[in-house]
Design a protein around this motif. Structure first.
Motif, PDB file in Angstrom:
ATOM      1  N   LEU A 176       1.020  -0.963   0.016  1.00 40.64           N
ATOM      2  CA  LEU A 176      -0.059   0.049   0.088  1.00 40.64           C
ATOM      3  C   LEU A 176       0.771   1.223  -0.039  1.00 40.64           C
ATOM      4  CD1 LEU A 176      -2.557   1.505   0.180  1.00 40.64           C
ATOM      5  CD2 LEU A 176      -2.796   1.150   2.541  1.00 40.64           C
ATOM      6  N   VAL A 177       1.982   1.331   0.582  1.00 46.50           N
ATOM      7  CA  VAL A 177       2.803   2.439   0.872  1.00 46.50           C
ATOM      8  C   VAL A 177       3.350   2.690  -0.376  1.00 46.50           C
ATOM      9  CG1 VAL A 177       5.171   3.502   1.780  1.00 46.50           C
ATOM     10  CG2 VAL A 177       3.295   2.031   3.124  1.00 46.50           C
ATOM     11  N   ARG A 178       4.052   1.478  -1.272  1.00 45.17           N
ATOM     12  CA  ARG A 178       4.365   1.643  -2.632  1.00 45.17           C
ATOM     13  C   ARG A 178       3.380   2.328  -3.634  1.00 45.17           C
ATOM     14  NH1 ARG A 178       3.484  -1.225  -7.090  1.00 45.17           N
ATOM     15  NH2 ARG A 178       5.098  -1.281  -8.757  1.00 45.17           N
ATOM     16  N   GLN A 179       2.146   1.743  -3.802  1.00 44.04           N
ATOM     17  CA  GLN A 179       1.236   2.269  -4.531  1.00 44.04           C
ATOM     18  C   GLN A 179       0.853   3.775  -4.044  1.00 44.04           C
ATOM     19  OE1 GLN A 179      -1.731  -0.554  -3.706  1.00 44.04           O
ATOM     20  NE2 GLN A 179      -0.909  -2.210  -4.466  1.00 44.04           N
ATOM     21  N   THR A 180       0.918   3.925  -2.789  1.00 49.39           N
ATOM     22  CA  THR A 180       0.434   5.253  -2.477  1.00 49.39           C
ATOM     23  C   THR A 180       1.313   6.417  -3.054  1.00 49.39           C
ATOM     24  OG1 THR A 180      -0.838   4.290  -0.552  1.00 49.39           O
ATOM     25  CG2 THR A 180      -0.223   7.045  -0.585  1.00 49.39           C
TER      26      THR A 180
END
Length: 451
Positions: A176-180
């Motif tokens: 989720l961090v990467r995508q955000t």
């Protein structure tokens, strides 16, 4: 404002401020031309970042992230480890369920592709995708407040996710961090939109990314292209900060946060040809303006407990990152010692600080405590780094700030500090406060006696 008013205003300005404001206008013109070239599809120079080891560099800023350190933390301080793990994982699961709150307002952050980074999540007002200086942030219709959209893009909740991954190994958190981050970069071209209107917001976001990358430096889900994309955006953040210091608009916590952010980016991008100059610019600002944030008695000139620790968090984080050069840490050490002691004096018997003055909603060190009005975690870091046993009392545990920034060596030094009775009384004549504590009844009295 008519010409007579402009003339009178200029007469009251010192020469250096006039010179600085003229230079700022010229920089803004150049930025506008650069933005227009980008909009028209003209190519812009691309930084060569192949020599930057971003993940390794960010991890070096957080000694507690290594596998050996983490194992040592779990084995030797199991109670502290368990408490911090539970708190981080609980907060991370709330984010995944779409139940996170920003400034008390519920927001769903679980699907980055659905987030409109230019929209106020509370009022639904959307800022235009325009050159940053043309984007309105004041005189907005009720109930619109730019603070909500800014808070969304500070990305401090990403650090919560990465801390939870470090404790749990749950792959959904770093994914989720990467995508955000990648989604945010795509939706916020440099110099465009509301998220490029405030240098402090740029700095806080950069610090959040640096912590997120450092905490996940050995996650196997990072792709080289992802890391290079983030590094390129951090270059944009650094270049923006170097041009937009709040010397005249807000030479207090904003200026300190901006300089701290620039210094940390310089450390994270070590190997980039501008990294050392960025660090030197930031170091100069911090050393010159750091002491100006506090009265001689150590309390913030902004007269607010929240801003006192907000500013201190930026300064101590920058000082630790800059230890090898010694510039920030050595030059500000006495000032920060006095400021941390002054801040400790306001701790009430229940372990909370009084909400005096205005406050920023975030933490400059992106570790969110259970209670916003507790600053014991930052205090434990100061206790160890600046040898201030006044911060170690029977009801205080070492905070995550101490562990991540100093590793298990910091926890060992905390254990070696003697316990004290704290600060039963204090008089801060410059800030204008007197504090008295009855040690028997634990009654606590604050007198505001300042001008």
């Amino acid at each position: 404002m008519n010409w007579l008013q402009v003339y009178r205003k200029l007469r009251r300005m010192p020469a250096h401020e006039i010179q600085g404001r003229v230079a700022e206008r010229l920089r803004l013109r150049r930025e506008r031309r650069d933005y227009q070239r980008r909009q028209s599809g003209q190519s812009v120079p691309v930084d060569r970042l192949h020599e930057v080891s971003l993940l390794e560099n960010t991890a070096s800023l957080l000694p507690g992230t290594t596998v050996q350190q983490f194992d040592d933390f779990q084995n030797r301080w199991p109670m502290v480890y368990q408490h911090t793990a539970e708190a981080a994982c609980t907060a991370a699961e709330q984010i995944l369920r779409g139940e996170h709150r920003l400034l008390g307002h519920p927001v769903d952050l679980a699907e980055p592709a659905k987030i409109d980074w230019h929209r106020d999540p509370r009022s639904d007002y959307r800022w235009p995708s325009a050159f940053h200086a043309d984007v309105p942030i004041y005189e907005l219709p009720d109930p619109v407040d730019v603070k909500y959209v800014w808070e969304l893009s500070r990305h401090q909740y990403l650090v919560t996710l990465m801390r939870a991954w470090r404790f749990s190994g749950e792959a959904r958190y770093p994914q989720l961090v990467r995508q955000t981050i990648l989604d945010w970069i795509e939706a916020n071209p440099v110099l465009e939109g509301v998220n490029w209107t405030s240098a402090l917001e740029v700095a806080v976001r950069a610090i959040s990314w640096i912590w997120s990358l450092g905490l996940s430096s050995h996650w196997d889900g990072w792709k080289e292209a992802d890391v290079q994309r983030i590094a390129g955006s951090l270059v944009d953040h650094a270049e923006y900060l170097a041009r937009h210091f709040s010397f005249y608009s807000s030479p207090y916590n904003h200026l300190i946060g901006e300089a701290a952010g620039l210094l940390l980016i310089g450390q994270a991008l070590a190997g980039h040809h501008q990294a050392a100059p960025w660090q030197q610019i930031a170091r100069t600002v911090l050393v010159e303006h750091g002491p100006r944030q506090f009265y001689a008695d150590g309390f913030t000139v902004e007269q607010g407990t929240g801003y006192h620790f907000f500013t201190l968090g930026f300064l101590v984080q920058a000082a630790l990152a800059d230890q090898e050069s010694g510039g920030v840490d050595q030059r500000l050490q006495a000032c920060l010692q006095t400021a941390f002691l002054a801040g400790r004096a306001f701790r009430q018997a229940d372990g909370r600080w009084p909400a005096i003055g205005d406050v920023d909603s975030a933490r400059s060190i992106p570790v969110e405590p259970d209670d916003f009005w507790s600053f014991d975690g930052l205090g434990s870091l100061a206790a160890v780094h600046y040898d201030l046993p006044e911060w170690k009392t029977t009801d205080v545990e070492p905070g995550e700030e101490l562990y991540w920034l100093l590793g298990t060596a910091g926890l060992e030094r905390w254990d070696a500090l003697p316990e004290t009775d704290g600060s039963p009384a204090a008089v801060l004549p410059d800030a204008g406060y007197a504090i008295v504590v009855d040690e028997t009844t634990r009654d606590w009295v604050l007198l505001d006696a300042g001008p």
